[in-house]
Design an enzyme around this catalytic site. Structure first.
Site, PDB file in Angstrom:
ATOM      1  N   SER A   1      -3.585   1.401   5.321  1.00  0.00           N
ATOM      2  CA  SER A   1      -3.516   1.358   6.777  1.00  0.00           C
ATOM      3  C   SER A   1      -3.412  -0.086   7.233  1.00  0.00           C
ATOM      4  CB  SER A   1      -4.763   1.989   7.400  1.00  0.00           C
ATOM      5  OG  SER A   1      -4.789   1.787   8.799  1.00  0.00           O
TER       6      SER A   1
ATOM      7  N   TYR B   1     -13.766   2.317   8.313  1.00  0.00           N
ATOM      8  CA  TYR B   1     -12.489   2.861   7.816  1.00  0.00           C
ATOM      9  C   TYR B   1     -11.569   1.718   7.419  1.00  0.00           C
ATOM     10  CZ  TYR B   1      -7.884   5.158   8.093  1.00  0.00           C
ATOM     11  OH  TYR B   1      -6.609   5.610   7.837  1.00  0.00           O
TER      12      TYR B   1
END
Length: 242
Positions: free
Chosen positions: A137, A151
């Protein structure tokens, strides 16, 4: 040899788009999914419609035995040539100090431990010419302050896993890369409690819009092809400029 690829989290979002794209490109595809049987069957039908063999296997990637079962099932399609480590979760968006310990452990278990378990199986079964693609990501370098710092930290670990494993497997002729999507229009945002995030965040994306799952799938597919034969240890950003 016809390519055989395992995809985790293949019933929705980026995983489903990748399964469909790879089938059209000639891959036989075995994909894991957690709960949505109907969505999995729809993806499987599209794989078969493309003239490829496919398998939809219920699998929790945090469970080593279920991961082994997924790869054992994939062996029925032929010798493994590719893995797309895609299964992932977020947790409710919010301040770091409000992070629930259970949510933290779930994010680490799925997004890191699951990736490691699947990469282990792939590394044991692949021969020269094989390729692994980890879905990371853009958060790994942006940090996601006020949203989900934990995250982002786990996705940074995904990038490190990619680089280290690429170097370890290179002597065997196995490539390992990652794609780092930005804000992509999938249902993962609903899980984090902000279903309209792709629209509300558009103003801070240089290209002025959220990405589509197919755009990430295209990058994943390229990394699995011989065209990427000299590309390993790379994190390919697909983020609209973020």
């Amino acid at each position: 040899m016809e390519p055989v690829t395992v995809i985790t989290g293949g019933s929705r979002g980026i995983g489903a788009a990748t399964a469909r794209r790879l089938a059209r490109a000639g891959h036989h595809v075995a994909f894991g999914y957690r709960r949505d049987h109907d969505a999995a069957q729809a993806v499987l039908a599209d794989i078969h419609a493309a003239g490829r063999r496919g398998l939809a296997v219920p699998a929790d990637t945090t469970d080593a035995d279920q991961v082994t079962a997924l790869f054992d099932a994939a062996a029925d399609l032929g010798d493994l040539t590719g893995l797309v480590n895609n299964a992932g979760v977020t947790s409710p968006i919010g301040p770091f100090v409000d992070l629930d310990a259970g949510d933290l452990r779930r994010v680490v278990d799925v997004n890191l431990i699951g990736y490691v378990l699947c990469a282990q199986q792939a590394a044991r079964r692949m021969s020269a010419g094989g390729a692994i693609v980890n879905v990371s990501s853009a958060a790994a370098t942006l940090g996601s302050p006020g949203e989900y710092v934990h995250y982002a930290a786990v996705k940074a670990a995904t990038d490190t896993l990619t680089v280290g494993l690429a170097k370890e497997l290179a002597p065997r002729g196995i490539r390992v890369n990652a794609v780092a999507p930005g804000i992509i229009r999938t249902d993962i945002h609903a899980v984090s409690g902000v279903p309209d995030r792709p629209d509300t965040a558009a103003g801070r994306i240089p290209l002025g819009r959220a990405g589509e799952a197919d755009e990430v799938a295209a990058a994943i597919a390229w990394l699995l092809t011989p065209d990427a034969s000299y590309t390993t240890g790379t994190v390919l950003r697909v983020s609209g400029g973020l």
